[in-house]
Design a protein around this motif. Structure first.
Motif, PDB file in Angstrom:
ATOM      1  N   UNK A  88       0.844  -1.214   0.000  1.00 48.92           N
ATOM      2  CA  UNK A  88       0.000   0.000   0.000  1.00 48.92           C
ATOM      3  C   UNK A  88       0.869   1.250   0.000  1.00 48.92           C
ATOM      4  N   UNK A  89       1.939   1.244   0.791  1.00 50.83           N
ATOM      5  CA  UNK A  89       2.857   2.390   0.842  1.00 50.83           C
ATOM      6  C   UNK A  89       3.512   2.606  -0.518  1.00 50.83           C
ATOM      7  N   UNK A  90       3.954   1.515  -1.138  1.00 55.61           N
ATOM      8  CA  UNK A  90       4.587   1.611  -2.470  1.00 55.61           C
ATOM      9  C   UNK A  90       3.639   2.251  -3.483  1.00 55.61           C
ATOM     10  N   UNK A  91       2.392   1.790  -3.454  1.00 53.73           N
ATOM     11  CA  UNK A  91       1.402   2.312  -4.398  1.00 53.73           C
ATOM     12  C   UNK A  91       1.136   3.796  -4.149  1.00 53.73           C
ATOM     13  N   UNK A  92       1.031   4.174  -2.889  1.00 58.13           N
ATOM     14  CA  UNK A  92       0.760   5.580  -2.542  1.00 58.13           C
ATOM     15  C   UNK A  92       1.945   6.474  -2.918  1.00 58.13           C
ATOM     16  N   UNK A  93       3.161   5.973  -2.698  1.00 54.03           N
ATOM     17  CA  UNK A  93       4.362   6.746  -3.052  1.00 54.03           C
ATOM     18  C   UNK A  93       4.442   6.915  -4.570  1.00 54.03           C
ATOM     19  N   UNK A  94       4.100   5.848  -5.294  1.00 50.79           N
ATOM     20  CA  UNK A  94       4.087   5.913  -6.759  1.00 50.79           C
ATOM     21  C   UNK A  94       3.080   6.968  -7.239  1.00 50.79           C
ATOM     22  N   UNK A  95       1.921   6.994  -6.568  1.00 54.86           N
ATOM     23  CA  UNK A  95       0.886   7.983  -6.910  1.00 54.86           C
ATOM     24  C   UNK A  95       1.354   9.400  -6.570  1.00 54.86           C
ATOM     25  N   UNK A  96       2.056   9.504  -5.439  1.00 53.74           N
ATOM     26  CA  UNK A  96       2.593  10.817  -5.016  1.00 53.74           C
ATOM     27  C   UNK A  96       3.572  11.362  -6.047  1.00 53.74           C
ATOM     28  N   UNK A  97       4.445  10.501  -6.531  1.00 52.58           N
ATOM     29  CA  UNK A  97       5.446  10.918  -7.530  1.00 52.58           C
ATOM     30  C   UNK A  97       4.748  11.437  -8.784  1.00 52.58           C
ATOM     31  N   UNK A  98       3.702  10.711  -9.197  1.00 55.14           N
ATOM     32  CA  UNK A  98       2.937  11.123 -10.382  1.00 55.14           C
ATOM     33  C   UNK A  98       2.290  12.491 -10.170  1.00 55.14           C
TER      34      UNK A  98
END
Length: 251
Positions: A88-98
């Motif tokens: 979940x953290x990985x996905x949220x960080x990926x979304x944050x970068x975008x």
């Protein structure tokens, strides 16, 4: 006549001698029987003590094994939870970068560098218009400026929207990380408890093996002494029977 008397005397003398001899042997056998019985009971008590100890350790192993298995299952479930949280953290960080890249591109194209500062100005003008007494011209001028600022803010609404999403995601990542750390600490604690129980089970199993060996040895001593006791007791019964025969002859 004298010969008969001599024979009777000799027979009586022999009977009393045999009687005394038997009494001495019986006393000796009784003493031996008491000693053997004490030793036999001592080894039996030792064997029973070892058996009780073995039973207690077996019960302890059963209880600890059940606790260990429950902890192992809990650790497994927590590890799965931690894995999901990390994903979940990985996905949220990926979304944050975008979102941050998107915000950077919008900021380059937009004339307004700081929409929040612009919003602050709008709020100030609105407060002035509502609370301050001013001339019609001044009011007209501020209203015109307010309209312009609002239009500019409307154009930068996408930037504000993305900023809000970034703030929300940052907060969610923070909470998820805290949850992940808490789960990890719990895993470490429960795994430590499970390991201690497992080590205790191994230790008790080894001790049971030693106790069983000692129990077997104690039982061998007991069985051997029981045989000696029975043999001695049979001898005693035989001697007592002989004594009764002699006593009857003497009487």
């Amino acid at each position: 006549m004298d010969l008969n008397n001599n024979l009777q005397k000799e027979t009586k003398k022999e009977l009393f001698a045999n009687f005394d001899k038997l009494r001495s042997e019986i006393n000796s056998l009784r003493n031996e029987l008491n000693k053997v019985n004490n030793d036999k009971e001592s080894w039996f008590s030792k064997k029973e003590g070892l058996s009780n100890n073995i039973r207690k350790k077996i019960e302890s192993i059963k209880e600890n094994r059940a606790k260990r298995d429950a902890l192992t299952k809990e650790v497994k479930d927590l590890k799965e939870k931690r894995s999901k949280l990390n994903q979940e953290i990985k996905e949220k960080i990926s979304e944050l970068i975008k979102l941050k890249n998107e915000l950077k591109n919008l900021a380059k194209k937009s004339k307004i560098k700081d929409p929040y500062r612009l919003k602050g100005k709008i709020d100030q003008i609105e407060v002035k218009l509502e609370t301050e007494a001013m001339s019609f011209e001044k009011e007209k001028e501020l209203s015109k400026k307010l309209k312009q600022f609002k239009k500019m803010l409307s154009e930068s609404s996408e930037i504000i929207n993305i900023n809000n999403k970034i703030k929300k995601l940052n907060y969610e990542v923070k909470l998820t990380r805290e949850n992940t750390n808490e789960t990890h600490n719990k895993i470490q604690k429960l795994a430590g408890e499970s390991q201690k129980l497992h080590e205790g089970i191994i230790k008790n199993s080894k001790e049971i093996d030693d106790l069983k060996s000692n129990e077997e040895e104690a039982f061998k001593h007991f069985a051997n002494l029981k045989k000696i006791f029975n043999d001695t007791n049979n001898k005693l019964k035989e001697k007592l029977s002989e004594m009764n025969i002699i006593r009857e002859k003497i009487n």
